[in-house]
Design a protein around this motif. Structure first.
Motif, PDB file in Angstrom:
ATOM      1  N   ALA A  27       0.861  -1.184   0.000  1.00  0.00           N
ATOM      2  CA  ALA A  27       0.000   0.000   0.000  1.00  0.00           C
ATOM      3  C   ALA A  27       0.894   1.231   0.000  1.00  0.00           C
ATOM      4  CB  ALA A  27      -0.923   0.000   1.211  1.00  0.00           C
ATOM      5  N   HIS A  28       0.363   2.300  -0.577  1.00  0.00           N
ATOM      6  CA  HIS A  28       1.116   3.541  -0.701  1.00  0.00           C
ATOM      7  C   HIS A  28       0.138   4.675  -0.435  1.00  0.00           C
ATOM      8  CE1 HIS A  28       3.909   0.806  -2.602  1.00  0.00           C
ATOM      9  NE2 HIS A  28       2.870   0.370  -3.281  1.00  0.00           N
ATOM     10  N   GLY A  29       0.497   5.570   0.518  1.00  0.00           N
ATOM     11  CA  GLY A  29      -0.484   6.563   0.875  1.00  0.00           C
ATOM     12  C   GLY A  29       0.060   7.856   1.423  1.00  0.00           C
ATOM     13  N   ILE A  30      -0.903   8.730   1.738  1.00  0.00           N
ATOM     14  CA  ILE A  30      -0.609  10.040   2.307  1.00  0.00           C
ATOM     15  C   ILE A  30      -1.535  10.297   3.493  1.00  0.00           C
ATOM     16  CG2 ILE A  30       0.262  11.071   0.168  1.00  0.00           C
ATOM     17  CD1 ILE A  30      -2.544  12.343  -0.205  1.00  0.00           C
ATOM     18  N   ILE A  31      -1.067  11.150   4.386  1.00  0.00           N
ATOM     19  CA  ILE A  31      -1.884  11.625   5.504  1.00  0.00           C
ATOM     20  C   ILE A  31      -1.966  13.138   5.375  1.00  0.00           C
ATOM     21  CG2 ILE A  31      -2.131  11.797   8.008  1.00  0.00           C
ATOM     22  CD1 ILE A  31      -0.393   9.254   8.228  1.00  0.00           C
ATOM     23  N   LYS A  32      -3.185  13.658   5.444  1.00  0.00           N
ATOM     24  CA  LYS A  32      -3.406  15.105   5.385  1.00  0.00           C
ATOM     25  C   LYS A  32      -3.905  15.595   6.728  1.00  0.00           C
ATOM     26  CE  LYS A  32      -4.825  15.181   0.516  1.00  0.00           C
ATOM     27  NZ  LYS A  32      -5.924  15.574  -0.385  1.00  0.00           N
ATOM     28  N   ASP A  33      -3.557  16.826   7.081  1.00  0.00           N
ATOM     29  CA  ASP A  33      -4.115  17.425   8.283  1.00  0.00           C
ATOM     30  C   ASP A  33      -5.516  17.944   7.983  1.00  0.00           C
ATOM     31  OD1 ASP A  33      -3.820  19.906   6.986  1.00  0.00           O
ATOM     32  OD2 ASP A  33      -2.113  20.521   8.203  1.00  0.00           O
ATOM     33  N   ARG A  34      -6.143  18.560   8.963  1.00  0.00           N
ATOM     34  CA  ARG A  34      -7.540  18.979   8.787  1.00  0.00           C
ATOM     35  C   ARG A  34      -7.721  20.043   7.712  1.00  0.00           C
ATOM     36  NH1 ARG A  34      -7.386  21.508  14.569  1.00  0.00           N
ATOM     37  NH2 ARG A  34      -6.582  23.558  14.047  1.00  0.00           N
ATOM     38  N   SER A  35      -6.644  20.769   7.353  1.00  0.00           N
ATOM     39  CA  SER A  35      -6.753  21.783   6.298  1.00  0.00           C
ATOM     40  C   SER A  35      -6.578  21.187   4.905  1.00  0.00           C
ATOM     41  CB  SER A  35      -5.703  22.884   6.511  1.00  0.00           C
ATOM     42  OG  SER A  35      -4.405  22.403   6.216  1.00  0.00           O
ATOM     43  N   GLY A  36      -6.160  19.899   4.844  1.00  0.00           N
ATOM     44  CA  GLY A  36      -5.952  19.241   3.563  1.00  0.00           C
ATOM     45  C   GLY A  36      -4.507  19.210   3.116  1.00  0.00           C
ATOM     46  N   GLN A  37      -3.606  19.742   3.931  1.00  0.00           N
ATOM     47  CA  GLN A  37      -2.184  19.726   3.583  1.00  0.00           C
ATOM     48  C   GLN A  37      -1.595  18.348   3.873  1.00  0.00           C
ATOM     49  OE1 GLN A  37       0.216  22.765   5.427  1.00  0.00           O
ATOM     50  NE2 GLN A  37       2.111  21.696   4.951  1.00  0.00           N
ATOM     51  N   VAL A  38      -0.840  17.804   2.920  1.00  0.00           N
ATOM     52  CA  VAL A  38      -0.179  16.520   3.119  1.00  0.00           C
ATOM     53  C   VAL A  38       0.930  16.708   4.150  1.00  0.00           C
ATOM     54  CG1 VAL A  38       1.191  14.694   2.054  1.00  0.00           C
ATOM     55  CG2 VAL A  38      -0.728  15.699   0.804  1.00  0.00           C
ATOM     56  N   ILE A  39       0.876  15.892   5.223  1.00  0.00           N
ATOM     57  CA  ILE A  39       1.874  16.017   6.288  1.00  0.00           C
ATOM     58  C   ILE A  39       2.762  14.782   6.424  1.00  0.00           C
ATOM     59  CG2 ILE A  39       0.597  17.738   7.615  1.00  0.00           C
ATOM     60  CD1 ILE A  39      -0.404  15.411   9.416  1.00  0.00           C
ATOM     61  N   ARG A  40       2.341  13.654   5.830  1.00  0.00           N
ATOM     62  CA  ARG A  40       3.160  12.436   5.873  1.00  0.00           C
ATOM     63  C   ARG A  40       2.883  11.592   4.649  1.00  0.00           C
ATOM     64  NH1 ARG A  40       3.663   9.322  11.519  1.00  0.00           N
ATOM     65  NH2 ARG A  40       5.802   9.102  10.830  1.00  0.00           N
ATOM     66  N   TYR A  41       3.915  10.829   4.253  1.00  0.00           N
ATOM     67  CA  TYR A  41       3.809   9.833   3.194  1.00  0.00           C
ATOM     68  C   TYR A  41       4.173   8.501   3.808  1.00  0.00           C
ATOM     69  CZ  TYR A  41       4.401  14.022   0.336  1.00  0.00           C
ATOM     70  OH  TYR A  41       4.263  15.266  -0.220  1.00  0.00           O
ATOM     71  N   PHE A  42       3.637   7.405   3.276  1.00  0.00           N
ATOM     72  CA  PHE A  42       4.000   6.102   3.814  1.00  0.00           C
ATOM     73  C   PHE A  42       3.820   5.002   2.776  1.00  0.00           C
ATOM     74  CE2 PHE A  42      -0.463   6.737   4.736  1.00  0.00           C
ATOM     75  CZ  PHE A  42      -1.051   5.522   4.437  1.00  0.00           C
ATOM     76  N   ASN A  43       4.511   3.894   3.043  1.00  0.00           N
ATOM     77  CA  ASN A  43       4.395   2.662   2.258  1.00  0.00           C
ATOM     78  C   ASN A  43       4.148   1.535   3.249  1.00  0.00           C
ATOM     79  OD1 ASN A  43       5.211   3.539  -0.563  1.00  0.00           O
ATOM     80  ND2 ASN A  43       6.877   4.352   0.668  1.00  0.00           N
ATOM     81  N   VAL A  44       3.419   0.522   2.806  1.00  0.00           N
ATOM     82  CA  VAL A  44       3.064  -0.583   3.699  1.00  0.00           C
ATOM     83  C   VAL A  44       3.336  -1.906   2.997  1.00  0.00           C
ATOM     84  CG1 VAL A  44       1.266  -1.570   5.187  1.00  0.00           C
ATOM     85  CG2 VAL A  44       1.140   0.852   4.537  1.00  0.00           C
ATOM     86  N   GLU A  45       3.944  -2.824   3.716  1.00  0.00           N
ATOM     87  CA  GLU A  45       4.054  -4.212   3.277  1.00  0.00           C
ATOM     88  C   GLU A  45       3.046  -4.995   4.101  1.00  0.00           C
ATOM     89  OE1 GLU A  45       8.062  -5.495   3.932  1.00  0.00           O
ATOM     90  OE2 GLU A  45       8.890  -3.949   2.610  1.00  0.00           O
ATOM     91  N   MET A  46       2.229  -5.812   3.437  1.00  0.00           N
ATOM     92  CA  MET A  46       1.186  -6.573   4.121  1.00  0.00           C
ATOM     93  C   MET A  46       1.250  -8.031   3.708  1.00  0.00           C
ATOM     94  SD  MET A  46      -2.162  -4.179   3.784  1.00  0.00           S
ATOM     95  CE  MET A  46      -1.875  -2.975   2.532  1.00  0.00           C
ATOM     96  N   ASN A  47       0.800  -8.886   4.636  1.00  0.00           N
ATOM     97  CA  ASN A  47       0.647 -10.294   4.309  1.00  0.00           C
ATOM     98  C   ASN A  47      -0.612 -10.792   4.992  1.00  0.00           C
ATOM     99  OD1 ASN A  47       1.122 -13.369   5.142  1.00  0.00           O
ATOM    100  ND2 ASN A  47       2.093 -12.936   3.173  1.00  0.00           N
ATOM    101  N   GLY A  48      -1.500 -11.401   4.203  1.00  0.00           N
ATOM    102  CA  GLY A  48      -2.745 -11.934   4.729  1.00  0.00           C
ATOM    103  C   GLY A  48      -2.775 -13.444   4.667  1.00  0.00           C
TER     104      GLY A  48
END
Length: 183
Positions: free
Chosen positions: A43-64
């Motif tokens: 997974a590849h994503g972003i986190i925005k604060d309440r104003s909509g500004q991107v404050i973090r980026y992240f990548n995820v490795e998952m196994n189900g």
């Protein structure tokens, strides 16, 4: 005047209803939790604060993985843009109601198990998550809305809520990795 403002704000908060997942019941491809969340995913994503500004980026490795009893485990490793790492492991426990399988979900950093709603290509769940905020555990409400785009791609939109107010937003794309045949 203060009372009028509070009443108006309360009305606006209450009237902002959530989307009914059943509007997606006929959408395709149909989501099967067990099929999509088996094997390796990223997974590849972003986190925005309440104003909509991107404050973090992240990548995820998952196994189900799924047991013979139908219990699913989804292990996640988050790697953030500041090189910090977080781990979360979800457990999906099946519950049969009216000949239909539904699931309860619980992770190591959620407050309690929550029901999952699935209809068509959509998967919704709302839960309280304990996050690390400036060195302390902060409980926030997460409203997850996931949509299967095709058999290997799911889009996840999440809203983080504290005291009834939206405080952040998460957007990520989950990609099911092709399985490698060992033969």
């Amino acid at each position: 005047m203060k009372k009028l403002i509070l009443t108006t704000l309360s009305f606006l908060l209450i009237s902002c209803g959530s989307i009914d997942i059943n509007v997606y019941k006929d959408n395709k491809p149909k989501l099967d939790l067990k099929t999509f969340f088996t094997g390796d995913l990223t997974a590849h994503g972003i986190i925005k604060d309440r104003s909509g500004q991107v404050i973090r980026y992240f990548n995820v490795e998952m196994n189900g993985q799924w047991s013979e009893e139908g219990i699913g485990t989804l292990a996640e490793k988050f790697v953030f843009d500041d090189e910090s790492i977080e781990y979360r492991t979800w457990t999906f426990t099946p519950i049969v109601k009216n000949k239909t399988t539904q699931y309860l979900a619980k992770a190591n950093d959620t407050v309690e198990p929550v029901g999952i709603s699935i209809a068509g290509n959509a998967f919704f769940m709302n839960y309280d998550l304990l996050i690390d905020y400036q060195g302390e555990k902060l409980q926030v409400r997460i409203e997850d809305k996931m949509y299967l785009v095709n058999q290997t791609v799911m889009i996840n939109e999440s809203t983080m809520i504290k005291y009834g107010l939206d405080v952040g937003f998460i957007t990520l794309t989950i990609i099911k990795q092709a399985s490698v045949d060992a033969s």
